[in-house]
Design an enzyme around this catalytic site. Structure first.
Site, PDB file in Angstrom:
ATOM      1  N   ASP A 159       9.098   5.595   3.518  1.00 21.25           N
ATOM      2  CA  ASP A 159       7.893   4.778   3.308  1.00 21.25           C
ATOM      3  C   ASP A 159       6.719   5.625   2.839  1.00 21.25           C
ATOM      4  O   ASP A 159       6.200   6.433   3.617  1.00 21.25           O
ATOM      5  CB  ASP A 159       7.489   4.123   4.636  1.00 21.25           C
ATOM      6  CG  ASP A 159       8.401   2.980   5.032  1.00 21.25           C
ATOM      7  OD1 ASP A 159       8.623   2.076   4.207  1.00 21.25           O
ATOM      8  OD2 ASP A 159       8.887   3.000   6.184  1.00 21.25           O
TER       9      ASP A 159
ATOM     10  N   MET B  22       2.885   5.639   1.905  1.00 22.76           N
ATOM     11  CA  MET B  22       1.668   4.813   2.070  1.00 22.76           C
ATOM     12  C   MET B  22       0.458   5.621   1.647  1.00 22.76           C
ATOM     13  O   MET B  22       0.354   6.804   1.995  1.00 22.76           O
ATOM     14  CB  MET B  22       1.495   4.409   3.532  1.00 22.76           C
ATOM     15  CG  MET B  22       2.670   3.664   4.114  1.00 22.76           C
ATOM     16  SD  MET B  22       2.327   3.256   5.839  1.00 22.76           S
ATOM     17  CE  MET B  22       3.916   2.605   6.347  1.00 22.76           C
TER      18      MET B  22
ATOM     19  N   MET C 206       9.726  -8.138   2.480  1.00 25.29           N
ATOM     20  CA  MET C 206       9.083  -7.649   3.700  1.00 25.29           C
ATOM     21  C   MET C 206       9.101  -8.741   4.764  1.00 25.29           C
ATOM     22  O   MET C 206       8.719  -9.884   4.498  1.00 25.29           O
ATOM     23  CB  MET C 206       7.625  -7.257   3.432  1.00 25.29           C
ATOM     24  CG  MET C 206       7.414  -6.028   2.567  1.00 25.29           C
ATOM     25  SD  MET C 206       8.218  -4.525   3.170  1.00 25.29           S
ATOM     26  CE  MET C 206       7.412  -4.302   4.766  1.00 25.29           C
TER      27      MET C 206
ATOM     28  N   ASP D  45      12.994  -5.615   5.467  1.00 24.98           N
ATOM     29  CA  ASP D  45      12.283  -4.476   6.075  1.00 24.98           C
ATOM     30  C   ASP D  45      11.178  -4.984   6.984  1.00 24.98           C
ATOM     31  O   ASP D  45      10.249  -5.662   6.524  1.00 24.98           O
ATOM     32  CB  ASP D  45      11.704  -3.617   4.940  1.00 24.98           C
ATOM     33  CG  ASP D  45      10.921  -2.400   5.418  1.00 24.98           C
ATOM     34  OD1 ASP D  45      10.979  -2.078   6.613  1.00 24.98           O
ATOM     35  OD2 ASP D  45      10.270  -1.763   4.562  1.00 24.98           O
ATOM     36  N   GLY D  46      11.284  -4.639   8.263  1.00 28.67           N
ATOM     37  CA  GLY D  46      10.236  -4.962   9.220  1.00 28.67           C
ATOM     38  C   GLY D  46      10.770  -5.743  10.401  1.00 28.67           C
ATOM     39  O   GLY D  46      11.260  -6.862  10.228  1.00 28.67           O
TER      40      GLY D  46
ATOM     41  N   HIS E 114      15.476   5.206   4.286  1.00 24.81           N
ATOM     42  CA  HIS E 114      14.282   4.503   3.796  1.00 24.81           C
ATOM     43  C   HIS E 114      13.069   5.398   4.007  1.00 24.81           C
ATOM     44  O   HIS E 114      12.801   5.850   5.129  1.00 24.81           O
ATOM     45  CB  HIS E 114      14.162   3.195   4.561  1.00 24.81           C
ATOM     46  CG  HIS E 114      13.094   2.279   4.068  1.00 24.81           C
ATOM     47  ND1 HIS E 114      13.238   1.509   2.942  1.00 24.81           N
ATOM     48  CD2 HIS E 114      11.863   2.002   4.555  1.00 24.81           C
ATOM     49  CE1 HIS E 114      12.145   0.794   2.756  1.00 24.81           C
ATOM     50  NE2 HIS E 114      11.282   1.080   3.724  1.00 24.81           N
TER      51      HIS E 114
ATOM     52  N   MET F 276       4.333   1.975  -1.042  1.00 26.19           N
ATOM     53  CA  MET F 276       3.243   1.069  -0.650  1.00 26.19           C
ATOM     54  C   MET F 276       1.952   1.707  -1.138  1.00 26.19           C
ATOM     55  O   MET F 276       1.123   2.186  -0.342  1.00 26.19           O
ATOM     56  CB  MET F 276       3.246   0.879   0.876  1.00 26.19           C
ATOM     57  CG  MET F 276       4.367  -0.030   1.340  1.00 26.19           C
ATOM     58  SD  MET F 276       4.657   0.094   3.116  1.00 26.19           S
ATOM     59  CE  MET F 276       5.755   1.492   3.142  1.00 26.19           C
TER      60      MET F 276
ATOM     61  N   SER G 168      14.636   3.875   8.785  1.00 22.63           N
ATOM     62  CA  SER G 168      13.327   4.174   8.212  1.00 22.63           C
ATOM     63  C   SER G 168      12.758   5.426   8.860  1.00 22.63           C
ATOM     64  O   SER G 168      12.498   5.461  10.069  1.00 22.63           O
ATOM     65  CB  SER G 168      12.375   2.998   8.426  1.00 22.63           C
ATOM     66  OG  SER G 168      11.102   3.339   7.921  1.00 22.63           O
TER      67      SER G 168
ATOM     68  N   GLY H 241       7.191  -0.915  13.944  1.00 24.00           N
ATOM     69  CA  GLY H 241       7.104  -1.476  15.292  1.00 24.00           C
ATOM     70  C   GLY H 241       6.515  -2.864  15.386  1.00 24.00           C
ATOM     71  O   GLY H 241       6.159  -3.304  16.485  1.00 24.00           O
TER      72      GLY H 241
ATOM     73  N   HIS I 238      10.131   3.494  -0.691  1.00 20.64           N
ATOM     74  CA  HIS I 238       9.352   2.259  -0.670  1.00 20.64           C
ATOM     75  C   HIS I 238       7.896   2.653  -0.902  1.00 20.64           C
ATOM     76  O   HIS I 238       7.253   3.217  -0.023  1.00 20.64           O
ATOM     77  CB  HIS I 238       9.576   1.587   0.693  1.00 20.64           C
ATOM     78  CG  HIS I 238       8.756   0.369   0.934  1.00 20.64           C
ATOM     79  ND1 HIS I 238       8.641  -0.207   2.190  1.00 20.64           N
ATOM     80  CD2 HIS I 238       8.018  -0.410   0.105  1.00 20.64           C
ATOM     81  CE1 HIS I 238       7.862  -1.269   2.111  1.00 20.64           C
ATOM     82  NE2 HIS I 238       7.461  -1.415   0.859  1.00 20.64           N
TER      83      HIS I 238
HETATM   84  C1  DX5 Z   1       6.403  -0.976   7.266  1.00 17.73           C
HETATM   85  C2  DX5 Z   1       7.503  -0.167   6.653  1.00 17.73           C
HETATM   86  C3  DX5 Z   1       8.803  -0.240   7.351  1.00 17.73           C
HETATM   87  C4  DX5 Z   1       8.798   0.271   8.758  1.00 17.73           C
HETATM   88  C5  DX5 Z   1       9.777  -0.557   9.519  1.00 17.73           C
HETATM   89  O1  DX5 Z   1       5.369  -1.076   6.372  1.00 17.73           O
HETATM   90  O2  DX5 Z   1       7.728  -0.578   5.303  1.00 17.73           O
HETATM   91  O3  DX5 Z   1       9.836   0.391   6.601  1.00 17.73           O
HETATM   92  O4  DX5 Z   1       9.141   1.629   8.860  1.00 17.73           O
HETATM   93  O5  DX5 Z   1       9.660  -0.252  10.862  1.00 17.73           O
HETATM   94  P1  DX5 Z   1      10.317  -1.146  12.022  1.00 17.73           P
HETATM   95  O6  DX5 Z   1      11.794  -1.187  11.741  1.00 17.73           O
HETATM   96  O7  DX5 Z   1       9.951  -0.417  13.240  1.00 17.73           O
HETATM   97  O8  DX5 Z   1       9.694  -2.513  11.899  1.00 17.73           O
HETATM   98 ZN    ZN Z   2       9.469   0.193   4.257  1.00 19.80          ZN
END
Ligand code: DX5
Ligand code: ZN
Length: 231
Positions: A46, A48, A148, A186-187, A44, A79, A20, A156, A77
């Site tokens: 993200d 947001m 998720m 993911d997560g 990946h 969001m 990610s 993190g 992804h």
């Molecule tokens: C969180 C993201 C994840 C995030 C995962 O909303 O969708 O993709 O980057 O990070 P880690 O692997 O650090 O949990």
């Molecule tokens: Zn993600």
């Protein structure tokens, strides 16, 4: 944490590692991408919007600038509210896949159609509190189901083991219906949690902190792959 159940993937599922980008060091993005490329399958990305989730990340200009420097499959992804608003721009910038939250789209059939019209693969995402039943009826539309394992918005965080039952349910559905849908998690994915998700039936593993937060991201990605390899 629950013990792995030993549930097997069907013949159509291959395991994939998806670092990610959110956890990368943006001062040296190109070097970070080069470091993980050989040991990864997808990247990946993200997106947001500060509205669907309480955080803002990056978007189309960053996607456009990384497209020429990586051969990895670009997994976006989204969001965001109205995730279908920028499909032509995402496609033009080089996305391969868009995944949209079931909580954000009123009409998954229309969202899938619009994605495909733009030449994009399409996936659905469930938040930790959203049951599999919310996406079950739309599984045939999706190349990917992303489950998720943290509340979306931040890297993190700690893996939520209570989503493993949903992963099992999704894997059973995919196998029973003879689908090729990838099941992505993911997560909070680490060397400890990835094998649990793999045993429950996930086959695409997103990892931010566990890969880019490691001293050597390439070795970290390789170790993660070994950890989820089928016995
Ligand atoms: C969180 C993201 C994840 C995030 C995962 O909303 O969708 O993709 O980057 O990070 P880690 O692997 O650090 O949990
Ligand atoms: Zn993600």
């Amino acid at each position: 944490m629950p013990e792995p159940t030993g549930l097997r993937l069907g013949p159509m599922a291959t395991s994939k590692i998806a670092p990610s980008l959110l956890a990368a060091d943006f001062r040296c993005l190109e070097r970070q991408l080069v470091e993980v490329e050989a040991e990864s399958d997808w990247l990946h990305f993200d997106v947001m919007d500060g509205h669907f989730v309480p955080n803002i990340s990056f978007g189309i200009p960053v996607l456009r600038s990384i497209r020429p420097i990586t051969g990895l499959y670009l997994d976006c992804h989204l969001m965001t509210t109205n995730p279908d608003a920028f499909l032509p721009e995402l496609a033009e910038a080089g996305a391969d896949l868009v995944t949209m939250h079931i909580e954000a789209i009123p009409d998954p059939t229309d969202a899938a159609k619009k994605s495909r019209e733009n030449g994009l693969d399409f996936g659905l995402v469930c938040n930790p509190g959203t049951p599999f039943a919310a996406v079950g009826p739309f599984m045939e539309l999706a190349d990917v189901l992303l489950i998720m394992s943290v509340e979306p918005g931040f890297g993190g965080q700690s893996f939520m083991p209570n989503v493993l039952g949903k992963v099992e349910e999704a894997r059973e559905w995919v196998e029973e219906h003879g689908l090729a849908t990838d099941i992505q998690i993911d997560g909070g994915i680490t060397l400890q949690t990835a094998p649990l998700a793999a045993s429950a039936g996930a086959n695409v593993f997103v990892a931010g902190s566990a890969i880019f937060g490691a001293q050597d991201p390439s070795t970290a990605a390789a170790e993660l792959r070994r950890a989820i390899q089928r016995q």
